[in-house]
Scaffold this motif. Sequence first.
Motif, mmCIF file in Angstrom:
data_model
loop_
_atom_site.group_PDB
_atom_site.id
_atom_site.type_symbol
_atom_site.label_atom_id
_atom_site.label_comp_id
_atom_site.label_asym_id
_atom_site.label_seq_id
_atom_site.Cartn_x
_atom_site.Cartn_y
_atom_site.Cartn_z
ATOM 1 N N SER A 1 -6.377 5.335 -7.853
ATOM 2 C CA SER A 1 -5.376 4.935 -6.859
ATOM 3 C C SER A 1 -5.831 3.709 -6.091
ATOM 4 O O SER A 1 -5.034 2.797 -5.816
ATOM 5 C CB SER A 1 -5.114 6.083 -5.873
ATOM 6 N N VAL B 1 0.841 -1.206 0.000
ATOM 7 C CA VAL B 1 0.000 0.000 0.000
ATOM 8 C C VAL B 1 0.873 1.250 0.000
ATOM 9 O O VAL B 1 0.623 2.192 -0.763
ATOM 10 C CB VAL B 1 -0.978 -0.002 1.194
ATOM 11 N N THR C 1 -3.962 0.073 -6.028
ATOM 12 C CA THR C 1 -3.570 -0.535 -4.757
ATOM 13 C C THR C 1 -4.161 -1.929 -4.616
ATOM 14 O O THR C 1 -3.475 -2.868 -4.186
ATOM 15 C CB THR C 1 -4.013 0.366 -3.586
ATOM 16 N N SER D 1 2.237 1.933 -3.481
ATOM 17 C CA SER D 1 1.278 2.110 -4.572
ATOM 18 C C SER D 1 1.058 3.602 -4.838
ATOM 19 O O SER D 1 0.921 4.389 -3.906
ATOM 20 C CB SER D 1 -0.049 1.427 -4.223
ATOM 21 N N THR E 1 -0.335 7.368 -5.898
ATOM 22 C CA THR E 1 -1.542 8.183 -5.762
ATOM 23 C C THR E 1 -1.296 9.533 -6.424
ATOM 24 O O THR E 1 -0.158 10.011 -6.477
ATOM 25 C CB THR E 1 -1.912 8.427 -4.282
ATOM 26 N N GLN F 1 -5.392 6.002 0.258
ATOM 27 C CA GLN F 1 -5.795 4.636 0.573
ATOM 28 C C GLN F 1 -5.839 4.409 2.087
ATOM 29 O O GLN F 1 -4.946 4.826 2.817
ATOM 30 C CB GLN F 1 -4.829 3.602 -0.028
#
Length: 198
Positions: free
Chosen positions: A125, A36, A129, A39, A41, A48
């Motif tokens: 996003s 996470v 994720t 990942s 954004t 997230q």
Amino acid sequence: MSSFVDALKARRSIYSLGNEVPLSEDELVSLVKEVVRESPTSFNSQTQRVVILFDDAHKKLWDFTEELLKPLTPEAAFPNTQAKLQSFAAGKGTILFFEDQDVVKHLQDQFELYADNFPIWSDQSSGLTQTNVWTALAQYEIGASLQHYNPVIDDKVAQEWNIPENWKLRAQLVFGSPQEEPGEKEYMADEDRFRVYK
């Protein structure tokens, strides 16, 4: 092919799950956190939010999902729905993916030119994720399938696990030991999907 493409190929929807997985719960939590964090954004907004449910909490999610769906599902169709939900409950856990709407709203206020896009970018996003976590699990031969029982379960999830009001539930990734091989994957024709210009 690269190991990255191989990893993508290994990520499949596995619906029949058991609860024996090769990683401990602590190792699973560490893996999910790391994926996470890495990942992407938009604007590095890090919208997230993730809740990981194991064992009893995981089973509780699918039990109340069944209860909530029963009055909404035609009686003749409910046994199939019930069987699917019970196959999820037999797994090891579920990862709940949320997006923080306060962050999205703050970005809309801060960058008015892009205001309409921030909810879209937030969903993008979230999708990135979800896929990244799913692919990471597949690398450890942990089966999973991505589910979308929101908004039916939103209020109950929020109540049960004290979810902040500004967290919007986007998906549920149920995981466990694969109890069956996935079927052959079908692909549409490349000429219908891709264009290349030089």
